[in-house]
Scaffold this active site. Structure first.
Site, short mmCIF file in Angstrom:
data_model
loop_
_atom_site.label_atom_id
_atom_site.label_comp_id
_atom_site.label_asym_id
_atom_site.label_seq_id
_atom_site.Cartn_x
_atom_site.Cartn_y
_atom_site.Cartn_z
N GLU A 87 0.82 -1.21 0.00
CA GLU A 87 0.00 0.00 0.00
C GLU A 87 0.86 1.28 0.00
OE1 GLU A 87 -3.66 -0.25 2.53
OE2 GLU A 87 -2.66 -2.04 3.26
N SER B 218 -6.77 -2.12 1.83
CA SER B 218 -7.04 -1.42 0.57
C SER B 218 -7.44 -2.35 -0.57
CB SER B 218 -5.83 -0.57 0.14
OG SER B 218 -5.61 0.47 1.03
N TYR C 26 -9.32 4.48 -4.93
CA TYR C 26 -8.33 5.54 -4.91
C TYR C 26 -8.14 6.30 -6.22
CZ TYR C 26 -7.10 3.20 -0.59
OH TYR C 26 -7.16 2.64 0.66
N ARG D 68 -11.33 3.22 11.53
CA ARG D 68 -12.51 3.14 10.67
C ARG D 68 -12.93 1.68 10.55
NH1 ARG D 68 -10.78 3.61 5.49
NH2 ARG D 68 -11.71 1.59 4.95
N ASP E 113 -15.43 -1.09 8.69
CA ASP E 113 -16.23 -1.32 7.48
C ASP E 113 -17.32 -2.33 7.80
OD1 ASP E 113 -14.51 0.38 6.15
OD2 ASP E 113 -13.22 -1.24 5.45
N GLU F 88 -14.18 -5.34 8.66
CA GLU F 88 -12.77 -5.11 8.98
C GLU F 88 -12.63 -3.88 9.86
OE1 GLU F 88 -10.36 -4.73 5.48
OE2 GLU F 88 -11.27 -6.47 4.49
N ASN G 145 -9.82 -0.76 10.44
CA ASN G 145 -8.64 -0.08 9.92
C ASN G 145 -8.11 0.87 10.99
OD1 ASN G 145 -8.93 -0.77 6.83
ND2 ASN G 145 -10.97 -0.18 7.54
N GLY H 177 -6.84 5.66 5.25
CA GLY H 177 -6.33 6.58 4.25
C GLY H 177 -6.67 8.02 4.55
#
Length: 304
Positions: A18, A146, A212, A251, A253, A266, A268, A272
């Site tokens: 990443e 990602s 992205y 964060r 998901d 998941e 994080n 990002g």
């Protein structure tokens, strides 16, 4: 600001899969911190040894690394040993959250909802996996983020090639049951969950490219859910973060089924911070500019 935070290193780049996204995140964070009058400096661990942080007298670190070597507890451990406060979760929470398999085990042990899964390897009975999980199935490397190396499998004959792709990135590969519904993401800042974002990707394909590098994915924030339902999901997200030991920011998901059941996918711990990123988007709706968000995250830098 300089007196408050001292000399700050923004860690970005790194050597993970990443790296490209991290370079974008770190560049944006660095500009924001400098715009706020903070003495911030770029630091790429792929190009400079971490011990230089101590030698050059850095007082705090903003971690804008993604993936292994930055989000998995290793950098956090090094900073702990050097006594330099850093943003985000500590060693244990970072390591567990980076591991999709063990994250799921913790959530399941605490009675939190998450899709069923199987661990795949060279001896896996592919037909048995499909029988247990059904189709479609998401196949992912356990320690990548990602959507790197991830595949949505819609037929039995695609399962082994999907495993082979994921195995290029990781020796642990997970197959996850497909749960149909709205895709949501829930950023949190300390003990506060920010407004939820609903993600509407083309054909439901929220992959690396659509995350992205394109503008075809739609992000709804506010997400459009009734207040009570959004608050219930936010409470679930906060609990999911606490049981993993997360702190600072992160964060989660999720998928919300058509009959209103949320499933955690998941966690994080170093999300990002690019122009397409979701935490800054949610923060704006909550009244925090990108610059203010970066400063707030830096305020939370700590050890232990």
């Amino acid at each position: 600001m300089k007196q408050t935070f001292g000399k700050v290193a923004v860690l970005f780049g790194g050597a993970s899969a990443e790296r490209e996204v991290s370079l974008m995140s770190g560049t944006a964070v660095l500009a924001a911190l400098r715009g706020a009058g903070i003495d911030a400096h770029a630091f790429d661990p792929a190009e400079r040894d971490l011990h230089i942080l101590k030698e050059e007298g850095f007082d705090r670190v903003f971690i804008a690394l993604h993936g292994r070597g930055g989000e998995d507890g290793t950098v956090q451990g090094a900073l702990e040993l050097m006594g330099i406060p850093y943003t985000g979760s500590g060693v244990m929470a970072s390591a567990i959250s980076m591991d999709k398999w063990r994250t799921k085990m913790v959530w399941q042990a605490c009675g939190l909802p998450t899709p069923r899964y199987e661990i795949l390897d060279v001896q896996t009975d592919w037909s048995a996996v499909v029988e247990v999980l059904g189709l479609p199935i998401f196949v992912k490397p356990v320690h990548e983020g990602s959507s790197v190396g991830a595949t949505k499998v819609t037929a039995l004959e695609q399962l082994q090639p999907a495993w082979e792709l994921a195995a290029r990135y990781d020796n642990l590969v997970i197959a996850e049951e497909f749960v149909s519904g709205q895709e949501l993401t829930a950023p949190f800042l300390e003990d506060r969950v920010l407004p939820l974002i609903r993600i509407v990707a083309p054909d439901g394909n929220y992959d690396y490219q659509n995350k992205y590098f394109t503008d075809v994915t739609r992000y709804d924030c506010p997400c459009g859910l009734p207040d009570a339902e959004e608050q219930a999901i936010q409470a679930l997200v906060m609990k999911s973060a606490r049981v993993l030991g997360c702190r600072g920011w992160g964060r989660a998901d999720l998928i919300l089924t058509d009959d209103g059941r949320p499933y955690l996918l998941e966690m994080n711990t170093s999300p990002g911070m690019t122009s397409h990123s979701l935490v800054p988007m949610s923060a704006r709706v909550a009244g925090l500019s990108f610059e203010a968000l970066c400063v707030e995250l830096l305020k939370g830098a700590r050890l232990g």
